[in-house]
Design a protein around this motif. Structure first.
Motif, short mmCIF file in Angstrom:
data_model
loop_
_atom_site.label_atom_id
_atom_site.label_comp_id
_atom_site.label_asym_id
_atom_site.label_seq_id
_atom_site.Cartn_x
_atom_site.Cartn_y
_atom_site.Cartn_z
N PRO A 21 26.34 20.90 -5.70
CA PRO A 21 27.47 21.54 -6.47
C PRO A 21 27.65 22.99 -6.25
O PRO A 21 28.62 23.45 -6.24
CB PRO A 21 27.05 21.35 -7.75
N ILE A 22 26.56 23.70 -5.90
CA ILE A 22 26.64 24.95 -5.49
C ILE A 22 27.33 25.09 -4.21
O ILE A 22 28.34 25.98 -4.09
CB ILE A 22 25.24 25.66 -5.31
N ILE A 23 27.04 24.22 -3.21
CA ILE A 23 27.77 24.32 -1.81
C ILE A 23 29.20 23.83 -2.06
O ILE A 23 29.86 24.40 -1.45
CB ILE A 23 26.93 23.33 -1.06
N SER A 26 32.26 26.15 -2.99
CA SER A 26 32.76 27.02 -1.97
C SER A 26 34.08 26.63 -1.49
O SER A 26 34.37 25.38 -1.55
CB SER A 26 31.79 27.15 -0.64
N LEU A 27 34.98 27.50 -1.52
CA LEU A 27 36.21 27.37 -0.79
C LEU A 27 36.33 26.45 0.50
O LEU A 27 37.09 25.84 0.80
CB LEU A 27 37.27 28.52 -0.97
N TYR A 28 35.20 26.83 1.18
CA TYR A 28 35.34 26.47 2.90
C TYR A 28 34.46 25.48 3.05
O TYR A 28 34.16 25.07 4.34
CB TYR A 28 34.90 27.87 3.44
N LEU A 29 33.65 24.80 1.96
CA LEU A 29 32.70 24.04 2.43
C LEU A 29 32.78 22.73 1.43
O LEU A 29 33.28 22.82 0.22
CB LEU A 29 31.22 24.51 1.94
N GLU A 30 32.59 21.51 1.88
CA GLU A 30 32.61 20.25 1.33
C GLU A 30 31.60 19.29 1.47
O GLU A 30 31.08 19.00 2.65
CB GLU A 30 34.22 19.41 1.81
N VAL A 31 30.92 18.91 0.13
CA VAL A 31 29.77 18.02 0.46
C VAL A 31 30.28 16.49 0.62
O VAL A 31 31.13 16.16 -0.30
CB VAL A 31 29.14 18.10 -0.82
N PRO A 48 28.56 15.27 10.08
CA PRO A 48 29.07 16.53 9.38
C PRO A 48 28.80 17.73 10.53
O PRO A 48 28.14 17.54 11.57
CB PRO A 48 27.89 16.53 8.29
N ASP A 49 29.39 18.79 9.88
CA ASP A 49 29.33 20.03 10.42
C ASP A 49 27.91 20.71 10.41
O ASP A 49 27.56 21.50 11.17
CB ASP A 49 30.58 21.01 10.21
N LEU A 50 27.54 20.52 9.04
CA LEU A 50 26.22 21.24 8.66
C LEU A 50 25.33 20.12 7.77
O LEU A 50 26.07 19.35 7.12
CB LEU A 50 26.65 22.23 7.81
N VAL A 115 24.18 29.52 3.36
CA VAL A 115 24.57 28.20 3.89
C VAL A 115 26.08 28.63 4.58
O VAL A 115 26.18 28.17 5.62
CB VAL A 115 24.95 27.18 2.83
N GLU A 116 26.68 29.53 4.09
CA GLU A 116 28.15 29.89 4.76
C GLU A 116 27.66 30.70 5.92
O GLU A 116 28.38 30.37 7.06
CB GLU A 116 28.84 30.88 3.66
#
Length: 144
Positions: A21-23, A26-31, A48-50, A115-116
């Motif tokens: 949920p923390i990740i 972010s406006l730029y990250l999607e789990v 995935p990208d990450l 992470v970002e």
């Protein structure tokens, strides 16, 4: 703008339930991915990208799994986080295959920023007791 796709994996449900949920905030990250899914098949399927991976045992099997992920998903950046204490040799071995390493515990805001930054820059991050670890893998490494 397309979001960066992230898989969060941890054997401990409470860690996964806290980090994902923390990740995702972010406006730029999607789990993406399912909680409890087998990480190698999930990464191969979702591309995935990450991949944010909690290091649990630092044993040979866990290391081989991460190497296989890097081989099958070469474009996926790998960020390892560890809330336990690891030996220098163990950390050095993982640093050769990952794009970032976080030694916890890590506050939520710092975790999200790390992470970002790992996702967009590919630099290593050392927190806590791992700040004095040097890597010799013929690639420039930045430490923060």
């Amino acid at each position: 703008m397309q979001k960066t796709r992230v898989i969060v994996t941890s054997e401990r449900r409470v860690v996964h339930g806290g980090v994902a949920p923390i990740i995702d905030s972010s406006l730029y990250l999607e789990v993406v991915g399912r909680e409890g899914a087998e990480v190698l098949s999930e990464a191969s399927k979702l591309q995935p990208d990450l991949l944010v991976y909690e290091l649990c045992s630092a044993d040979a099997l866990e290391y081989k799994t991460l190497v296989k992920i890097k081989e099958s998903c070469a474009w996926t950046k790998l960020l390892i986080f560890n809330t336990g204490i690891s030996s220098k040799d163990s950390v050095k071995r993982y640093l050769k295959i990952c794009n970032g390493y976080l030694q916890g515990p890590v506050l939520p805001g710092f975790l999200l920023k790390a992470v970002e930054l790992a996702c967009y820059s590919g630099y290593f991050f050392f927190l806590g007791s791992s700040t004095d670890i040097k890597v010799s893998n013929n690639q420039p490494t930045n430490t923060y």
